[in-house]
Scaffold this motif. Structure first.
Motif, mmCIF file in Angstrom:
data_model
loop_
_atom_site.group_PDB
_atom_site.id
_atom_site.type_symbol
_atom_site.label_atom_id
_atom_site.label_comp_id
_atom_site.label_asym_id
_atom_site.label_seq_id
_atom_site.Cartn_x
_atom_site.Cartn_y
_atom_site.Cartn_z
ATOM 1 N N LEU A 395 0.132 0.922 13.420
ATOM 2 C CA LEU A 395 0.684 0.772 14.767
ATOM 3 C C LEU A 395 -0.339 0.187 15.738
ATOM 4 O O LEU A 395 0.023 -0.473 16.712
ATOM 5 N N LEU A 396 -1.632 0.414 15.453
ATOM 6 C CA LEU A 396 -2.692 -0.154 16.293
ATOM 7 C C LEU A 396 -3.071 -1.568 15.861
ATOM 8 O O LEU A 396 -3.963 -2.178 16.450
ATOM 9 N N GLY A 397 -2.411 -2.074 14.814
ATOM 10 C CA GLY A 397 -2.681 -3.427 14.354
ATOM 11 C C GLY A 397 -3.814 -3.543 13.358
ATOM 12 O O GLY A 397 -4.197 -4.654 12.981
ATOM 13 N N HIS A 398 -4.344 -2.429 12.865
ATOM 14 C CA HIS A 398 -5.449 -2.452 11.900
ATOM 15 C C HIS A 398 -4.859 -2.422 10.481
ATOM 16 O O HIS A 398 -4.962 -1.419 9.754
ATOM 17 N N HIS A 399 -4.255 -3.534 10.083
ATOM 18 C CA HIS A 399 -3.419 -3.524 8.887
ATOM 19 C C HIS A 399 -4.211 -3.388 7.590
ATOM 20 O O HIS A 399 -3.739 -2.752 6.634
ATOM 21 N N GLN A 400 -5.395 -3.975 7.509
ATOM 22 C CA GLN A 400 -6.182 -3.840 6.283
ATOM 23 C C GLN A 400 -6.619 -2.396 6.080
ATOM 24 O O GLN A 400 -6.529 -1.860 4.968
ATOM 25 N N ASP A 401 -7.123 -1.743 7.133
ATOM 26 C CA ASP A 401 -7.505 -0.333 7.026
ATOM 27 C C ASP A 401 -6.291 0.530 6.699
ATOM 28 O O ASP A 401 -6.391 1.492 5.928
ATOM 29 N N ALA A 402 -5.159 0.204 7.297
ATOM 30 C CA ALA A 402 -3.933 0.959 7.015
ATOM 31 C C ALA A 402 -3.549 0.834 5.549
ATOM 32 O O ALA A 402 -3.121 1.815 4.920
#
Length: 556
Positions: A395-402
């Protein structure tokens, strides 16, 4: 020293052209004096803020001389602000320091060492914010940079020590993220370098070498390779004896580190894996756990009923009580991790996504520390916390970490489901559904489709045994499958799962508190548009009406 700072502050205010540079030097000296005293860090970060302003003014007219000083001040401010727990603020300063050092290093190779330090600092701040994938990128870059510097100047002992330190940071972070196999060669490399440094300069870097040895032993323990850890534990024991004789403060440090990493010190001075004796809960402990559990339950109940502010206060109370209990009884760390995870859920419901990531990241960290001691109790909580962390990061846009967190969550849920399908298969399906979305977010569309197909297959299996259950999960899985099929161009297959989802929703509304109707409405809205575009006008109207009905429910 404070009098000197105040003296030159007044002089610089009166005559900046003459005294501002001397004031900057006095501020640097004062900060260097305070750094060893944690109780002074609040004062230090205020002084560093002033130092950043002063060096920025000086750099405006003398860039070559003062831009490196500004970069150093920003890096120090980031480090100390992070130690005070203000991680998001610290990340901003660390990012500025990295960008400035990059510009400086392009013109002056001597600034590469400062850039490596700033990169390591930025990596640490990002990791504390739960942005582990980005943190690893910066830590790896710091290691690569220090490796190049060490290769150019092999006789420079300080560069060798900095490289070994960066390797330990990277190895520890890989281990904390669950990449234990990847951590092993990194930590072994650090140990080899520490040994070489100690051979060249005896009694140099021994405490850092001891930490590297202990970190490697922890990773081997996580992989159930205790026999391989034995010689490293013996080496750590020998180092401990040498250091304890020469540094009284090292004993307290060792005790804290051993407890954190799951080891213990025997009366003979041997370092061994910690196998604590079973502890019978006292009546007080049982009452305390019951109180914590009630606070958590009330917080989640209030959140589900829409009383978000009350829920947040209750969740904070549960965390505070759990933290106090964990300080007295280390085994209570599991209760603290559970309370932090619940707090993250409530914070997410309140729209506090950044705070939710911090709470969830701490819960994950605590779970990792407790996993070896209580795997059956901790593994389900760790899997859930990772799934929540993945969703919040996305949701915060940190897609790789997600994606990294989602993959680890699914791996753990799969282990649990293999051991006990009746208890964990439905949770695995939900976690897989989230992972499919994370894969799509990172443009891994074929893998996302494979995952969506597996989720639908699991729900069909579950509903064959219990037709009245798992409705919401199955509807989400079907709609998600429709989205994935459309994305990879399998147009003729999109209609069937979409209409099955809509028909199921019509038969058994409403979905209940876990139905996530807002996101389902978005999926149906997009699928209705897609079906209309591809000539399925009648079905498109049905799907669009379902989306509108879901939105009506969510808006009241």
């Amino acid at each position: 020293m404070r009098r000197e700072v105040e003296k030159y502050r007044k002089l610089a205010h009166a005559d900046p052209h003459r005294y501002l540079s001397t004031f900057a030097l006095r501020l640097f000296q004062m900060c260097d004096a305070l750094v060893e005293f944690p109780e002074q860090h609040e004062e230090m970060t205020t002084l560093l803020g002033e130092l950043v302003q002063v060096t920025r003014r000086l750099a405006a007219s003398q860039a070559n001389r003062w831009l490196p000083a500004l970069a150093r001040a920003l890096e120090q401010r980031a480090r100390v602000t992070g130690l005070l727990g203000r991680r998001d603020e610290a990340r901003g300063y660390a990012d500025q320091a990295v960008r400035l050092y990059r510009d400086l290093a392009r013109e002056d190779g001597t600034q590469l060492s400062g850039l490596a330090l700033a990169l390591a600092n930025l990596g640490n701040q990002l990791a504390e914010l739960g942005r582990h994938h980005e943190a690893l990128d910066h830590m790896r870059e710091a290691v690569a940079m220090r490796r190049r510097l060490a290769e150019r100047r092999p006789a420079d002992a300080d560069l060798a020590a900095e490289l070994a330190s960066s390797l330990v940071d990277l190895g520890v972070k890989l281990g904390e993220m669950g990449h234990h196999e990847d951590a092993l060669p990194v930590l072994r490399d650090a140990i080899v370098r520490y040994r070489a440094a100690a051979a060249a300069r005896p009694a140099t870097g021994l405490s850092e070498q001891w930490v590297a040895l202990l970190s490697l032993c922890r990773e081997l323990a996580q992989l159930n390779r205790g026999a391989e850890a034995r010689p490293y534990l013996e080496e750590a024991t020998a180092l401990y004896r040498a250091l304890a004789d020469s540094d009284a403060g090292f004993v307290a440090f060792v005790t804290a580190m051993l407890s954190r990493y799951g080891f213990a010190l025997t009366e003979e001075g041997l370092i061994v894996p910690d196998t604590p004796q079973p502890r019978h809960s006292t009546q007080h402990d049982g009452a305390l756990l019951s109180r914590i559990q009630k606070l958590n339950e009330q917080a989640l109940r209030l959140a589900s009923n829409g009383s978000l502010d009350l829920a947040l206060g209750m969740a904070h109370d549960a965390v505070a009580l759990s933290r106090q209990a964990a300080e007295a009884v280390p085994a209570m760390a599991i209760a603290l991790a559970r309370s932090l995870h619940n707090l993250a859920l409530v914070q997410a419901g309140n729209g506090r996504s950044t705070e939710a990531v911090r709470s969830c990241a701490e819960a994950v960290h605590l779970c990792r520390r407790s996993l070896v001691a209580a795997p059956h109790l901790v593994r389900p909580l760790l899997a859930e916390a990772l799934d929540t962390l993945s969703n919040r990061l996305a949701l915060l846009g940190h897609h790789q970490d997600a994606l990294v967190a989602g993959q680890e969550s699914v791996a753990l849920h799969r282990q649990l489901a293999d051991a006990d399908p009746s208890a964990h298969l439905a949770v695995l399906a939900r976690s897989l559904n989230s992972l499919g979305i994370r894969l799509a977010d990172t443009d891994r569309h074929d893998q996302s489709l494979d995952t969506a197909l597996e989720v639908v297959a699991i729900y069909r299996h579950l509903r064959a045994a219990e037709p009245d259950r798992h409705v919401a999960g199955f509807i989400h899985a079907l709609s998600n499958l429709g989205l994935r099929l459309a994305r990879v161009g399998r147009d003729h297959e999109v209609l069937a799962p979409t209409m099955e989802a809509v028909n199921l929703l019509d038969q058994q509304p409403p979905l209940g508190p876990d139905g996530d109707e807002e996101h389902l409405a978005e999926s149906f809205s997009w699928l209705g548009w897609w079906l209309r575009k591809h000539g399925h006008r009648k079905e498109a109207r049905t799907v669009t009406r379902s989306a509108a009905e879901l939105r009506r429910r969510t808006t009241g």
